[in-house]
Design an enzyme around this catalytic site. Structure first.
Site, short mmCIF file in Angstrom:
data_model
loop_
_atom_site.label_atom_id
_atom_site.label_comp_id
_atom_site.label_asym_id
_atom_site.label_seq_id
_atom_site.Cartn_x
_atom_site.Cartn_y
_atom_site.Cartn_z
N CYS A 91 0.84 -1.19 0.00
CA CYS A 91 0.00 0.00 0.00
C CYS A 91 0.88 1.24 0.00
O CYS A 91 1.88 1.29 0.72
CB CYS A 91 -0.91 -0.01 1.23
SG CYS A 91 -2.02 1.38 1.35
N HIS A 133 -9.09 -3.68 -1.91
CA HIS A 133 -8.09 -2.94 -1.14
C HIS A 133 -8.41 -1.45 -1.13
O HIS A 133 -8.42 -0.81 -0.07
CB HIS A 133 -6.70 -3.20 -1.76
CG HIS A 133 -5.59 -2.43 -1.12
ND1 HIS A 133 -4.64 -3.04 -0.34
CD2 HIS A 133 -5.28 -1.11 -1.15
CE1 HIS A 133 -3.79 -2.11 0.09
NE2 HIS A 133 -4.16 -0.93 -0.39
N GLU A 134 -8.68 -0.88 -2.31
CA GLU A 134 -8.94 0.55 -2.39
C GLU A 134 -10.28 0.92 -1.75
O GLU A 134 -10.38 1.94 -1.07
CB GLU A 134 -8.89 1.03 -3.85
CG GLU A 134 -7.54 0.86 -4.52
CD GLU A 134 -6.37 1.50 -3.77
OE1 GLU A 134 -6.57 2.49 -3.05
OE2 GLU A 134 -5.25 0.99 -3.90
N HIS A 137 -10.14 1.49 1.93
CA HIS A 137 -9.69 2.82 2.37
C HIS A 137 -10.88 3.75 2.62
O HIS A 137 -10.81 4.62 3.49
CB HIS A 137 -8.78 3.46 1.31
CG HIS A 137 -7.38 2.96 1.33
ND1 HIS A 137 -6.51 3.17 2.38
CD2 HIS A 137 -6.67 2.27 0.40
CE1 HIS A 137 -5.34 2.63 2.10
NE2 HIS A 137 -5.41 2.07 0.91
#
Length: 168
Positions: A91, A133-134, A137
């Site tokens: 990341c 993953h994004e 966030h």
């Protein structure tokens, strides 16, 4: 367009819950800035607005070799997933640290594109992992949250070392 500073853990702004975008036209400059910032990195394939200190629910991804095929997701949500597997992740907000994380290998994501058009993307493999993953966030989650406390400590040591070297 501008290259924005990418925040690194443990910056508390990375833990903020994103806010839904209600006017896509109003975030076009932010989308451009996110893409420019992503393209300035050596190895980044995705970037979420919280990583640059913004609260809008926006993710940009580009897996192309020439970095010329951006995927912009506004208000993205993973609506379904299947086939969990472990895979190595890194990341931009946790620099110089990589670890195995369990993710769905196939997902369905719903979002708006940069023009406000509804998208429904069914994808698998690497793009599915990057999307999860994004999108994490946007909820204030980092990939290291899925790790054991010991591995989280190791990750933070690497980040502190990276930040010290960068500050020189």
């Amino acid at each position: 367009m501008a290259v924005l500073e990418i925040l690194t853990a443990p910056d508390p702004r990375l833990r903020v819950q994103s806010k839904e975008v209600t006017d896509v036209a109003a975030v076009q400059t932010l989308i451009d800035d996110l893409l420019e910032t992503l393209y300035e990195t050596d190895n980044g394939v995705g970037l979420a607005a919280p990583q640059v200190g913004r609260e809008e629910a926006i993710v940009v991804i580009d897996l192309s070799e020439n970095r010329d095929e951006p995927l912009v997701l506004v208000n993205p949500k993973v609506v379904s997933g299947s086939n969990k597997e472990m895979g190595q992740e890194g990341c931009l907000s946790v620099p110089d640290y990589y670890a195995d994380v369990e993710r769905y290998t196939s997902v369905v994501v719903e979002a708006l594109d940069r023009n406000g058009k509804e998208l429904r993307i069914e994808t698998s493999e690497f793009l599915a992992i990057v999307m999860q993953h994004e999108i994490d966030h946007l909820s204030g989650n980092l990939f290291i949250d899925y790790l054991s406390p010991l591995k989280q400590q190791m990750a933070m040591k690497k980040v502190k070392k990276h930040n010290k070297l960068r500050a020189r």
